[in-house]
Structures are given as C-alpha cells and as structure tokens.
Motif scaffolding. Structure first.
Motif, short mmCIF file in Angstrom:
data_model
loop_
_atom_site.label_atom_id
_atom_site.label_comp_id
_atom_site.label_asym_id
_atom_site.label_seq_id
_atom_site.Cartn_x
_atom_site.Cartn_y
_atom_site.Cartn_z
N GLN A 206 0.80 -1.23 0.00
CA GLN A 206 0.00 0.00 0.00
C GLN A 206 0.83 1.27 0.00
O GLN A 206 0.42 2.28 -0.57
CB GLN A 206 -0.96 0.00 1.20
CG GLN A 206 -2.00 -1.10 1.15
CD GLN A 206 -2.71 -1.17 -0.20
OE1 GLN A 206 -3.35 -0.20 -0.63
NE2 GLN A 206 -2.58 -2.30 -0.89
N ASN A 207 2.00 1.28 0.62
CA ASN A 207 2.81 2.49 0.70
C ASN A 207 4.15 2.36 -0.03
O ASN A 207 5.05 3.16 0.22
CB ASN A 207 3.06 2.86 2.17
CG ASN A 207 1.80 3.24 2.89
OD1 ASN A 207 0.85 3.75 2.29
ND2 ASN A 207 1.76 2.98 4.20
N LEU A 208 4.30 1.37 -0.91
CA LEU A 208 5.57 1.19 -1.63
C LEU A 208 5.53 1.95 -2.96
O LEU A 208 4.77 1.59 -3.85
CB LEU A 208 5.84 -0.29 -1.90
CG LEU A 208 5.91 -1.27 -0.74
CD1 LEU A 208 6.51 -2.59 -1.20
CD2 LEU A 208 6.67 -0.70 0.44
N ASN B 36 -3.19 5.15 -1.60
CA ASN B 36 -2.17 6.17 -1.30
C ASN B 36 -1.76 6.89 -2.59
O ASN B 36 -0.97 6.37 -3.38
CB ASN B 36 -0.96 5.50 -0.64
CG ASN B 36 0.04 6.51 -0.12
OD1 ASN B 36 0.09 7.65 -0.55
ND2 ASN B 36 0.84 6.07 0.85
N MET B 37 -2.26 8.10 -2.77
CA MET B 37 -1.95 8.84 -3.99
C MET B 37 -0.60 9.55 -3.90
O MET B 37 -0.10 10.04 -4.91
CB MET B 37 -3.07 9.82 -4.29
CG MET B 37 -4.44 9.16 -4.48
SD MET B 37 -4.40 7.68 -5.58
CE MET B 37 -4.11 8.46 -7.17
N VAL B 38 -0.03 9.61 -2.71
CA VAL B 38 1.35 10.11 -2.61
C VAL B 38 2.29 9.14 -3.33
O VAL B 38 3.13 9.54 -4.14
CB VAL B 38 1.78 10.27 -1.13
CG1 VAL B 38 3.26 10.60 -1.03
CG2 VAL B 38 0.94 11.35 -0.47
N THR B 39 2.13 7.86 -3.03
CA THR B 39 2.98 6.87 -3.71
C THR B 39 2.58 6.71 -5.17
O THR B 39 3.43 6.43 -6.01
CB THR B 39 2.89 5.51 -2.98
OG1 THR B 39 1.52 5.18 -2.75
CG2 THR B 39 3.61 5.57 -1.66
N PHE B 40 1.31 6.91 -5.49
CA PHE B 40 0.90 6.89 -6.90
C PHE B 40 1.66 7.97 -7.67
O PHE B 40 2.09 7.74 -8.81
CB PHE B 40 -0.61 7.13 -7.02
CG PHE B 40 -1.12 7.07 -8.43
CD1 PHE B 40 -1.62 5.89 -8.96
CD2 PHE B 40 -1.08 8.20 -9.26
CE1 PHE B 40 -2.07 5.83 -10.28
CE2 PHE B 40 -1.52 8.15 -10.57
CZ PHE B 40 -2.02 6.96 -11.08
N THR B 41 1.84 9.13 -7.05
CA THR B 41 2.55 10.23 -7.72
C THR B 41 3.99 9.85 -8.02
O THR B 41 4.53 10.23 -9.06
CB THR B 41 2.51 11.49 -6.84
OG1 THR B 41 1.15 11.86 -6.63
CG2 THR B 41 3.24 12.64 -7.51
#
Length: 610
Positions: free
Chosen positions: A447-449, A502-507
């Motif tokens: 999820q956060n990778l 998690n759209m931070v990691t998507f970015t």
C-alpha cells in the motif's frame, strides 16, 4: 516440513520480480599456444615476443608433446621439478612446477599428467602444473619457458629450451632426432659451471636474427613441437552488473526489534526480531499458514519514504529465483567482485533513488576491471532501474549494453491487482491454494511502496492498447463515481483516489513514467537488447461485473481477462513494439516462450541468449 522441499516449492514470484527468487571454477585461458602439424616450422623468436606482450593472471599449466616411439616415460623423471618459467624482466626469477610434498625422488609423475587423447599416433602430451606456486604474471614482463627431464647440475642434458631449442654435444642423445627440436649452434649450457652460449635466462630479446646468441632454432619440416601455456586470467571482457526485480534483494534486521502494530485485518501483530535475522525471505515464516504478518515489518510509512522499522540489505540476492545468477556468470568465466557484480537495492522505494548507488557500483566495476564501460543485465523491475539510469546521458556513457529480461517498461496489470486485491507470492498448488505469502499480506505491504505503484500501467500503456483491453473495466461502479465500462488512465487514477489508495505513492509512479516513457527510444548511445517472454497467459484486464445482469444485477464478481505476455508482463510493455509503433530503442528484440520467473533460469533460452 522438510526445508529442501520448501525451497523447491517456494517459487515466490511476484509482480515483476522474484520474491523467492559456488565457488567459481578456474577459467584457464591459453596465453600462447602452437600446435602445428608435421611439415611446418615454428619461429621461436616470434613465440618469445608473443609471450612477452600480454601475460596476466596466475600461472596454471604448461603442456608440450613428446614422441613415445623414441622415448619412454622414464625420460621425464624430474621434469616437474626442473622445468621453469623464467621472468626475464625481473632479475631472471622463475617458478617451477608443483612437486607434491614427500614425493619419492624417483617419482616420474610428480606434478605431471600424461594424455594421448587427440594427439597423433606415437606422441603424447605432458602437462606440468604450476598452479600451486600462485605466481602472478606481471603485465609487460617477458617470459621464457624451459622444460627439463634432467637432474639439476646434470649439465643440462635432455633439456628443452624454448628460447634456444634443446641442445647437447652428441646428436645421438636427442630423443627427438627425427621429429622435433634442434640443437644449439654452439656449446651446450653447463648449469654446474653456469657457462655456455644458450642459457635461457641470459637469452637476449632484441633483434630478429633466429641464430641470435649462437642458439639454433627450429628450421626443418620435421619440427612438430606442441605447447600450450595457460593461466587463470579471464579474457578481457567488460564487467557485468546484474540488477534483479522487485523482491530480489535480501533484508535483515539491523538491530533487535520488537514489533507491535495493527496487522491490517482487524488485529495487532507482535513479534521480536533478533539482530541480523533475515526477514526477506525467511522461508520458515513464508510457508506457515495464515496471514504472514511476520512480513509487516517491511512496510513503509504513508510518505512512501520512511521505513516502519530499521532493516538493512544483506548484500545478497534472494536465493529463491535468483540462485542461478552467480553460477551462470561464473560458468562464462566472470569473477564476482572483479568483472561480475550484483546490485541489491531497496526494492520497496522509489526506483529513482537507486541512481547514485548504481553509479557507485559501476565506478567500482570500472576500477576493478580496468574497463571504461560496463554491461547491465536486468530482470523485471531492474530494467526500470537501468532505464532511469541511462536516461542521464553522462551516466549512459558508462554503459555499453543493456540486456533486458522481461522488463515492464510501461507497467503491468499484475501490479494493479496486487495493490487492489492482493496477489499470493508463492507456488500454486491447486486452484486458489498457494504455498508462500498470502495475498492479504502482499496487499498490506504494497500500500505504501512507491515501487509497487511504479509497476502500475502508465499513461503510455493506455495509449498503446485498444479501449476494450484497458487494465480495468468497472461495470459495477465500485467507487460510486457514475463512470462504468473500460476506464482510461485518468479514470483509473480517479478510481484509486475514490477508493482511498495512497496517492502520494501513486505520484512517485506517475513521475517516473512521465520522465522516462517519452524517451525510451532515446538510449544515449547504450545498446539495448530486449528478451521478451511470450505465449503465456498474462493478466490484461480486471473486470468488475455481476454473475447475473438480468433482469437486475445480482452477486458481484471479479473476472480476469488474459492476453499475450510472459504470465506477468504483457508483451507490449516488455517489447515496446507493435505493428505500428516502436518505442523500444532496441538493437534487437528476442521473443522466447518462457514464463517471467523462468527468464533467469541459467539453462533456459533467455539466459542462453544473454
């Protein structure tokens, strides 16, 4: 459960990488050799100059051919003890053959081996072993070889000197009178009194006169000497760096860790990890039934950068999947740490963060090998690491070839499945039953990778396919945004946003692909070779639909639509080439009918192509 059996069944392959993914043998290299048949003559002077030009590595063996019709094996008593390789440039120092300790004085075979295989009738080959001396040839020094079957101090009778040929006062004492070496044109060299005209260690190296210094060399059609000098140096070749895919590098606990955190499915997982305990991949934990929360410690925080706990790389590739990499390159004559290297990296983090570490390893490889460039061999996500590296022209100048094995240049639907639904990492036994890491645990970790999100189908992926094969088809409107059917890139992005991924990691993933996808065919001078797996059913679309659609929608279900690929990476994402478009920048593309994990099997066609 038997650990050997566990190792066999743990195929821990996962979304573009292999989660579960020898003492190198001596590679004797001929330094110089001559095996001319009858009727040809050998110019010794040319031989000497050749030997003096490019020797390197540790002395291994010397082989020469003798006549068995005019001599017998007793002729070679003391040959190993008295034969020498002289370093002409280092105060005439020499090494002698290997003589076993406590060997009887009359042991004619000490340090020698004899063979009549593949040699003319009436001859045999004798090999003298020098390897026990651990003598390193010095580049640029000139060397001379002497073979002797005589006792030291026996006035040199029976000696064969490659500088000056054999010599003796009495022609009848020549064992090779009708098929070999000629005598010196002058006095024989007397070792007892250190006098004579053909001392091999005093042989001069300047000039081109074959009769130089009174030493007579081979001149007749009966000259048929055979010799081969070899060492353990490796042929000059560019160093190779192997880069694995996601999950391909081992992790261990850097200190004692007591873990206590939500397990992702309604509970709390607690566990004490010892210092240096191998976390990834701990095969005993991986094969336990249940949710595999032991691996929660691999998670990153929501910023996609900060680890949840202190782990270190071990410096090794995971043996499950990549166990054949070292022996494969060793079998080709590469020496690990000299001209072969592996690049373990933190596969959880943004691929772009590997650039400096890879550059440091490349500098090490260039320095240790003495070469100006390296060749990269990469598997799966390791190809994204390499492609990002060579997108920098200054860095690409250090890379000669990039050889790719199943690289998901534009992403893969497997990655989307792993993040949204989880994907078991292990070996399928039957149906949905796997031995390995549970799908729920994979989803939890991913999820956060950033790296996991960098494996999602990119905008360029969507541009290369037809609408009805888009990675996600949402006929159930699972995010309640009133958009159904096959989703575009932006619609898929909105879906993940609406479902609170998690759209931070998507970015991080979006930024990587926005930087390298448009320039994949611009390789900055690096030669690209793609090895692409094909003819394997590969996930091409996730379809959210219903079991019953009339008269009303009833019972949700998730379908999977399969396309061509290597069972993990769709064909076009790996090849970057279709009937109308070529983004690969590749010099050559090879298609092999192999699964993604098997692309790194040393006997498979993919690695043989490497």
């Amino acid at each position: 459960m038997n650990k050997e059996w566990v190792a066999q069944i743990l195929g821990l392959i996962f979304c573009l990488g292999i989660f579960v993914v020898f003492t190198p043998k001596t590679w004797a290299v001929p330094i110089a050799q001559q095996n001319q048949d009858y009727g040809f003559s050998l110019i010794v002077w040319q031989l000497i100059q050749e030997l003096g030009s490019n020797l390197s590595g540790t002395a291994q063996s010397f082989t020469f051919r003798i006549s068995t019709t005019r001599s017998n094996q007793n002729q070679f008593d003391y040959t190993a003890e008295n034969s020498r390789i002289y370093d002409k440039s280092n105060n005439n120092s020499y090494i002698s053959g290997c003589v076993p300790a406590n060997s009887p004085p009359n042991d004619s075979l000490r340090g020698l081996s004899f063979s009549t295989a593949n040699v003319p009738l009436g001859y045999q080959d004798v090999t003298i072993d020098f390897s026990c001396r651990n003598y390193d040839f010095i580049l640029g020094h000139k060397y001379l070889i002497k073979i002797s079957n005589a006792n030291t101090g026996n006035s040199g009778s029976g000696q064969i000197l490659f500088a000056a040929a054999s010599y003796a006062n009495n022609p009848n004492s020549d064992y090779f009178s009708e098929g070999g070496l000629k005598y010196a044109n002058g006095n024989k060299f007397d070792y007892a009194n250190n006098s004579g005209s053909c001392n091999p260690s005093a042989y001069t190296w300047n000039g081109t006169n074959p009769f130089h210094n009174g030493c007579y060399v081979w001149t007749t059609a009966k000259d048929d000497l055979f010799f081969s000098l070899s060492n353990n140096a490796h042929p000059p070749k560019l160093p190779v760096i192997f880069i694995p895919g996601i999950g391909g590098s081992e992790f261990k606990a850097s200190q004692q860790i007591f873990w206590s955190a939500p397990d992702g499915h309604g509970g709390t997982y607690q566990h004490a990890y010892d210092t240096d305990e191998k976390i990834w991949v701990n095969q005993d934990e991986a094969t336990k039934l249940g949710n595999d929360d032991y691996f929660d410690i691999l998670r990153l925080k929501a910023d996609g950068q900060t680890p949840e706990s202190s782990l270190n790389l071990t410096g090794n590739l995971t043996p499950f999947g990549y166990s054949e990499i070292d022996p494969f390159f060793a079998g080709m004559g590469f020496v690990k740490g000299t001209n072969f290297f592996v690049f373990p990296y933190d596969w959880r983090k943004d691929v772009r963060t590997t650039k400096d570490d890879l550059d440091n390893l490349i500098e090490t490889a260039r320095q240790k090998s003495g070469q100006t460039k390296v060749n990269l061999v990469v598997h799966s996500m390791g190809g994204l690491v390499a492609r990002y590296y060579i997108s920098d022209a200054a860095k690409a100048a250090k890379v000669n070839k990039l050889i790719e094995l199943g690289v998901p240049h534009l992403g893969t639907v497997d990655g989307l499945e792993a993040i949204m639904y989880g994907k078991p990492a292990g070996r399928q036994i039957i149906g949905d039953f796997y031995i390995g890491i549970a799908a729920s645990e994979v989803k939890d970790i991913f999820q956060n990778l950033p790296s996991a999100f960098q494996l999602l189908p990119s905008n360029h992926y969507f541009k290369s396919i037809s609408d009805n094969l888009s990675p996600f088809r949402d006929d159930r409107d699972i995010d309640n945004d009133k958009i159904t059917g096959s989703l575009t890139y932006n619609q898929t992005k909105n879906l993940l946003t609406n479902l609170s991924y998690n759209m931070v990691t998507f970015t991080f993933g979006e930024q990587l692909h926005n930087s390298i996808d448009p320039i994949l065919n611009q390789t900055n001078g690096t030669k690209i070779y793609e090895i692409v797996g094909s003819s394997q059913p590969t996930l091409g679309q996730i379809h959210e639909t219903w079991w019953i659609t009339w008269p009303i929608n009833l019972i949700p279900k998730t379908d999977e639509i399969y396309i061509n690929g290597d069972d993990t990476v769709p064909l076009y994402s790996a090849s970057l080439k279709n009937d109308s478009l070529d983004l690969s920048g590749a010099d050559k593309i090879y298609y092999v009918e192999q699964r993604h994990a098997d692309l790194v099997s040393q006997n498979g066609i993919a690695m043989q192509t490497v």
